[in-house]
Design a protein around this motif. Structure first.
Motif, short mmCIF file in Angstrom:
data_model
loop_
_atom_site.label_atom_id
_atom_site.label_comp_id
_atom_site.label_asym_id
_atom_site.label_seq_id
_atom_site.Cartn_x
_atom_site.Cartn_y
_atom_site.Cartn_z
N GLN A 111 13.42 48.24 25.56
CA GLN A 111 14.34 47.40 26.33
C GLN A 111 13.57 46.68 27.43
O GLN A 111 12.83 47.30 28.20
CB GLN A 111 15.41 48.33 26.93
CG GLN A 111 16.49 47.63 27.68
CD GLN A 111 17.25 48.61 28.57
OE1 GLN A 111 17.14 49.83 28.39
NE2 GLN A 111 17.99 48.09 29.51
N ASN A 143 11.66 41.83 23.57
CA ASN A 143 11.93 42.93 22.64
C ASN A 143 11.36 42.60 21.26
O ASN A 143 11.37 41.44 20.84
CB ASN A 143 13.45 43.12 22.60
CG ASN A 143 13.88 44.03 21.47
OD1 ASN A 143 14.16 43.54 20.38
ND2 ASN A 143 13.91 45.31 21.71
N SER A 156 20.16 42.57 26.63
CA SER A 156 20.28 43.60 25.60
C SER A 156 21.19 43.20 24.45
O SER A 156 21.60 44.07 23.67
CB SER A 156 20.81 44.90 26.23
OG SER A 156 19.88 45.40 27.15
N ASN A 202 26.33 42.36 24.68
CA ASN A 202 25.91 42.77 26.02
C ASN A 202 26.60 41.94 27.11
O ASN A 202 25.97 41.34 27.96
CB ASN A 202 24.37 42.62 26.09
CG ASN A 202 23.74 42.94 27.42
OD1 ASN A 202 22.74 42.33 27.79
ND2 ASN A 202 24.29 43.87 28.18
N ALA A 222 21.97 50.45 27.62
CA ALA A 222 21.38 49.14 27.97
C ALA A 222 22.44 48.04 27.88
O ALA A 222 22.46 47.12 28.69
CB ALA A 222 20.21 48.84 27.04
#
Lengths: 327, 327
Positions: free
Chosen positions: A74, A111, A158, B259, B291
Motif C-alpha cells: 500500500q 502499487n 487504495s 476507496n 486501507a
C-alpha cells in the motif's frame, strides 16, 4: 539511444526484484532479476535495488531520466512512502526519498498491480482505451480501473481491491476475514484449497490430481489443477467451472458498475487457463446489462511478467514529464 | 433575483414530473409536480414539461439561463437522446433538442440517478468531497460514483448500475435475469417479495405483516415491512437483517474497489429504515480492507425527494457554464 527516451522500471515483490530499461514506446531494452532479501529489512532491499539498477545501466551504458517502481503493498497518496507491504514486512518505508538519494534520479512510486495496469493500459491490451478494467488473477486477485482516461486512485490511494468484492455472501472464507470474496473463489490459493478439499472428499475422483502432486494432497496447486483440467480430468474441470462462474459474476458486477470499453484479464491463473478469457466474455455478454455492454471487449493481458516493469516505467515517464494521466 | 443565478431542474419519472427553480447554491425557490402522461407518448410528455416550466417561471417572474433534466432511463454519451426509458416506454427520443426548441434555453440531459448524485455531491451529503459512492435504495437500486473529483460515466454513459453487482451468486433471481444481485436482495421490490414468501411459509410469524396489509399477502410492501420491523415484529426484523447483510456485502465490495471518502445512502428503503445507515457503517468498518477504509464516512443522503431536481439543475449549471465537472 537518447537517454531522455529511456526510463527504468522496477517491480519489487516479496521474493524477486525485476529491473528493466524501458523505451518511451514500452519496449524493454534490457532487464534483470534478483532475489529480494526481504528478511534483511528495507535497507538491504533498497541496496539490492540500487545495485541492480547500476548493473543494468552499466551493461547498457546509458542514463535514463527517471525511475518508476511498483511495490506489492500500500502506497501513500503522495507516492512517497510504502505504508504497508506484508510480503516484505515493511511499514512506513520512505522508499521514494531513499531511492532518489541513492540514484540521483526522480523516482515515481506506485502499487505493483497499478503498475501492471499502467503497462497494459499504455502498451498492452488496453492501448488507446479510456475506460478499462484490468483484473490480475494470480495467487491473489488484484486489479485497477481506468475510467474517463484516468486511473482511479480513491481517497487514500487504495482503489482497485477488486479481489475483495463479495460475490457469494455465504461462500468460503477469504484471507481478509469475509466470506465469498472473488479471491476466495477464483484466486490461485483458493483454487488450490478447493482442489485439496475435493480430493480429500473424493479420493477416486481426485486420483489424477493426487498422482500429479506425487501423492501429497497438500502439494496440489492451482497450476496443477489447470494442467489436470486441460488434460480432461473431470474433478479439476468442475473446480475450474466454479472459478469461471465466480469470475463471470464478479466481472458482471464490475461491468455494470464501470461500463468499461475493455476488460483485460491477466495473471498466472488466466495464463494457466487461457480459455477462461473466452468463457468470461461469453458469460458477461449473456449476463451484464445491455447498456453496460455496449462497447465491451474482453481481452487477455499482453505483457505477461513484464507488465509490472513496463508499467512502472510508463508511470514514471508520465509523472516526471507532464505529471498527468494520459487519456 | 439575478436570472443568471437560477437554473431549472426537472426530474422526469414514469409517474411524475417534478420541476424546480434552483439557485446556484442549491436552494429551491419554487417547485411543482405534475403527473407524467406516459401513455400518451413522448410528444405529450414533452408538452407537459414545457407547460410546467412556463407555469413555474410565470409564478416567479424570472428567466433562468438553462435547464437540467434527469430522466429515468439510459442517456446517450452526448447527452442528447434518451436511448431507452422503460417506465416511459421511450426509445431514442431526442429530448435535448426538443426541449431546447420549445423553451429557447440550453438544456442538459442526464440519467435520473446520476442527477440525484450530482445533487448530493454538490449540495448534500457529498458536499466538498472528491471521492464518493452514492447508493439509492428504492424499489430498485441505483447509484453513481465520483472518483478523483469526477462523476464516472463509463464508455457508453452507463456506469453506476450498482444494484446489479452480484453479492450472492446462488441467491434469489433478479429482474435482470441473474441471481443474487444487490437489488434482488435489498431493493424495495425484493423486500416485498421476500416478505410475501416468508408470510406464506410462516402464517403465524407473518400474522402482523398480513394484518397490516389488510389480510392480503400480495399487498405487503417494503414500506410495510419497514414499519413492522420498527414496531418489533420478529419476522420483519429477520427480513430487514438480511437486507442489512446484503447491503453491507455490496458496500464492502464498492469500498474495496473505489476507496471512497464518503458512502452516501438514500432512497425510500433507507428513509423507511434509517437505522440501516448506522448498520452499514458498522458492517463495512468491520469488513472492508483497512486501507480502503482510511477516510470513509457513511452518511444518509440529505436532499431526499429534491435530490433529482437540485442535481439536474446543478449539472446544467456546470454544463452550460464551464462544461466541466467540479472537483
Amino acid at each position: 539511444m537518447n537517454a531522455k527516451n529511456c526510463t527504468i522500471g522496477v517491480d519489487l515483490g516479496g521474493t524477486k526484484i525485476k529491473v528493466a530499461l524501458v523505451t518511451e514506446s514500452g519496449s524493454i531494452l534490457n532487464k534483470l532479476k534478483v532475489a529480494t532479501p526481504a528478511q534483511d529489512g528495507p535497507t538491504a532491499v533498497i541496496r539490492k535495488i540500487v545495485t541492480a539498477v547500476h548493473d543494468l545501466l552499466q551493461e547498457e551504458g546509458i542514463s535514463p531520466h527517471c525511475l518508476g517502481i511498483g511495490v506489492a503493498g500500500q502506497i501513500d497518496s503522495a507516492g512517497k512512502t510504502v505504508r504497508f507491504a506484508p510480503n516484505l514486512n515493511w511499514h512506513e518505508v520512505p522508499l521514494q526519498a531513499e531511492l532518489q538519494r541513492e540514484l540521483k534520479l526522480p523516482v515515481a512510486l506506485l502499487n505493483d498491480v497499478r503498475a501492471a495496469t499502467w503497462g497494459e493500459w499504455l502498451f498492452g491490451a488496453g492501448k488507446g482505451c479510456a475506460d478499462m478494467v484490468c483484473l490480475f488473477v494470480g495467487t491473489g486477485i488484484g486489479g485497477s480501473v481506468v475510467s474517463g482516461g484516468r486511473m482511479l486512485d480513491g481517497s487514500s490511494n487504495s482503489a482497485g481491491e477488486l479481489g475483495h468484492m463479495t460475490v457469494d455472501l455465504h461462500g468460503p472464507l477469504c484471507n481478509c476475514g469475509n466470506r465469498g470474496c472473488l479471491e476466495a473463489l477464483a484466486g490461485g490459493w483458493a483454487i488450490a484449497r478447493s482442489a485439496r478439499e475435493a480430493v480429500t472428499a473424493d479420493p477416486t475422483g481426485g486420483a489424477l490430481l493426487k498422482k500429479m502432486a506425487e501423492g501429497s494432497v497438500a502439494a496440489i496447486t492451482a497450476a496443477l489443477v489447470a494442467r489436470a483440467a486441460q488434460s480432461g480430468d473431470p474433478l479439476a474441470g468442475q473446480i475450474v467451472a466454479r472459478v469461471s462462474e465466480a469470475l463471470i459474476s464478479g466481472m458482471v458486477g464490475l461491468i455494470n458498475a464501470f461500463n468499461p470499453e475493455r476488460l483485460v484479464l491477466g495473471g498466472g491463473v488466466i495464463e494457466g487457463l487461457p480459455k477462461l478469457v473466452g468463457e468470461v466474455e461469453r458469460g458477461v455478454k449473456g449476463k451484464a446489462l445491455q447498456a453496460a455492454l455496449a462497447q465491451l471487449q474482453v481481452l487477455p493481458a499482453l505483457l505477461h511478467n513484464d507488465a509490472g516493469v513496463i508499467g512502472a516505467a510508463a508511470f514514471a515517464m508520465q509523472r516526471c514529464g507532464t505529471n498527468k494521466n494520459p487519456g
